[in-house]
Design a protein around this motif. Sequence first.
Motif, short mmCIF file in Angstrom:
data_model
loop_
_atom_site.label_atom_id
_atom_site.label_comp_id
_atom_site.label_asym_id
_atom_site.label_seq_id
_atom_site.Cartn_x
_atom_site.Cartn_y
_atom_site.Cartn_z
N ASP A 121 32.48 15.45 46.88
CA ASP A 121 32.18 15.21 48.29
C ASP A 121 32.30 13.73 48.64
N LEU A 122 33.49 13.23 48.50
CA LEU A 122 33.79 11.82 48.76
C LEU A 122 33.62 11.49 50.24
N PRO A 123 32.78 10.52 50.55
CA PRO A 123 32.71 10.08 51.96
C PRO A 123 34.08 9.52 52.38
N PRO A 124 34.38 9.55 53.67
CA PRO A 124 35.69 9.06 54.13
C PRO A 124 35.92 7.60 53.72
N ILE A 125 37.13 7.35 53.27
CA ILE A 125 37.56 5.98 52.97
C ILE A 125 38.65 5.66 53.98
N ILE A 126 38.31 4.80 54.93
CA ILE A 126 39.25 4.51 56.01
C ILE A 126 39.58 3.02 56.11
N ALA A 127 39.05 2.26 55.18
CA ALA A 127 39.32 0.82 55.16
C ALA A 127 39.11 0.28 53.75
N GLU A 128 39.63 -0.91 53.53
CA GLU A 128 39.52 -1.55 52.22
C GLU A 128 38.06 -1.72 51.80
N ALA A 129 37.18 -2.00 52.76
CA ALA A 129 35.75 -2.19 52.45
C ALA A 129 35.14 -0.92 51.86
N ASP A 130 35.56 0.25 52.34
CA ASP A 130 35.05 1.52 51.81
C ASP A 130 35.46 1.70 50.35
N TRP A 131 36.72 1.42 50.06
CA TRP A 131 37.22 1.53 48.69
C TRP A 131 36.54 0.50 47.79
N ASN A 132 36.43 -0.74 48.27
CA ASN A 132 35.80 -1.79 47.47
C ASN A 132 34.35 -1.44 47.14
N LYS A 133 33.65 -0.82 48.07
CA LYS A 133 32.26 -0.40 47.81
C LYS A 133 32.22 0.67 46.73
N LEU A 134 33.12 1.65 46.81
CA LEU A 134 33.16 2.70 45.78
C LEU A 134 33.45 2.09 44.41
N VAL A 135 34.42 1.20 44.35
CA VAL A 135 34.76 0.55 43.08
C VAL A 135 33.57 -0.24 42.55
N ALA A 136 32.92 -1.01 43.41
CA ALA A 136 31.76 -1.80 42.99
C ALA A 136 30.63 -0.90 42.50
N ASP A 137 30.37 0.19 43.23
CA ASP A 137 29.32 1.14 42.81
C ASP A 137 29.67 1.75 41.46
N PHE A 138 30.93 2.13 41.30
CA PHE A 138 31.38 2.73 40.04
C PHE A 138 31.19 1.75 38.88
N LEU A 139 31.65 0.52 39.05
CA LEU A 139 31.55 -0.46 37.96
C LEU A 139 30.09 -0.79 37.66
N ASN A 140 29.27 -0.89 38.69
CA ASN A 140 27.85 -1.16 38.51
C ASN A 140 27.18 -0.01 37.75
N ASN A 141 27.44 1.22 38.17
CA ASN A 141 26.85 2.38 37.48
C ASN A 141 27.38 2.52 36.07
N SER A 142 28.64 2.18 35.86
CA SER A 142 29.21 2.23 34.51
C SER A 142 28.47 1.29 33.57
N GLU A 143 28.25 0.08 34.03
CA GLU A 143 27.54 -0.90 33.20
C GLU A 143 26.09 -0.49 32.99
#
Length: 156
Positions: free
Chosen positions: A80-102
Motif C-alpha cells: 500500500d505505497l502512498p502516492p509518489i508524485i515528486a522527488e521529495a516523496d521518493w527521497n522520504k521513502l529512501v531515507a525511511d528505508f535506510l533509517n529502518n535498515s540501520e
Amino acid sequence: MTRNITIASRLREVLLNGHWIANTNYKEQIQNINWEQATQKVANLNTIAALTYHINYYLEGLLNAFKNGKLEISDKYSFDLPPIIAEADWNKLVADFLNNSEKFANKVELMDDSYFDQPFIDEKYGTFLRNIEGVIEHSYYHLGQISLIKKMQTKN
C-alpha cells in the motif's frame, strides 16, 4: 563471531553495503535513481518504489514488534505505497528505508544469543532467528527484482 554480529552483518550486506551475494545492495540500487524511475512501470511488474516500500513495511513492522511485543502488520497492506508524485516523496521513502535498515541491523546486533531461539511473538511464527533470516531471504528476492527492473528500464 557470535550469531548477533553475523546476522546483523548479513542484514547490512543486503540492505546497506554488501556485494558478496548479489554484487549490490538496496542502498546502492535505490539511491542513484529519481522518483520517475522509481515509479516507472515495466510490463506488469511492481515498481522499484513499491518494492522498496514493501521491504520497508516489514522492517518497520518488525522493529515495532521488537519494541512492543505485538505483530501489528499484515501482508495485505505491504504494497500500500502512498502516492509518489515528486522527488521529495521518493527521497522520504529512501531515507525511511535506510533509517529502518540501520535500526533493524543495530537491533539484531544488540540481541543476546539466546534471544534468537525464542518464539517470535507467538509460537506459530517460529523463532526470532527464523523471522530475521526470513527478512534477509525476502530482501534478496526483491533486490533481484529491483536490479532486473532497472536493467529493463534502460533497455526501453
